[in-house]
Scaffold this active site. Structure first.
Site: not given
Length: 136
Positions: A92-93
């Site tokens: 997700t980062c």
């Protein structure tokens, strides 16, 4: 009310074509069929599942407004063989989906839906072991 929410948080409706316009694919040649299958699967998903997909790959449930969409969604197709028993993984980062090279669109759909519906935390290390044997 609703207009302010849309401007601040993005549209609640997930526009798959807008996502596609902000996507790059990485991986070995020969996996375009997997990427094409992913877009067909995403195009056929309900808005609820699309929001879950965005949470899975980005940690948010909405896309930004087109004029403010500065991130690039990255799809990485893994190149190993015999990938049908693996789940997709996300970072997700970095707004990245690591997608196994599935043998069919049906397998891709089943594994992706399982992942987005059951992986609600960011630690997927144990998720693969939790797939019911019948789903493998």
């Amino acid at each position: 009310g609703a207009e302010l929410e849309r401007l601040a948080a993005g549209s609640a409706a997930v526009d798959v074509e807008l996502l596609r316009q902000h996507t790059v694919c990485r991986g070995e040649d020969g996996h375009q069929h997997v990427v094409d299958a992913l877009w067909r699967v995403l195009g056929s998903m309900s808005q609820e599942d699309l929001a879950a997909f965005l949470r899975f790959v980005w940690g948010r449930s909405r896309l930004p407004q087109p004029s403010e969409f500065t991130e690039t969604f990255k799809i990485h197709i893994s190149s190993s063989l015999a990938q049908d028993n693996k789940l997709p993984k996300a970072d997700t980062c970095f707004f990245t989906l690591n997608l196994p090279a599935y043998s069919s669109e049906e397998v891709l759909r089943a594994r992706l839906l399982y992942a987005i519906r059951h992986c609600t935390d960011m630690d997927a290390d144990l998720l693969e072991a939790a797939i019911p044997h019948a789903a493998r």
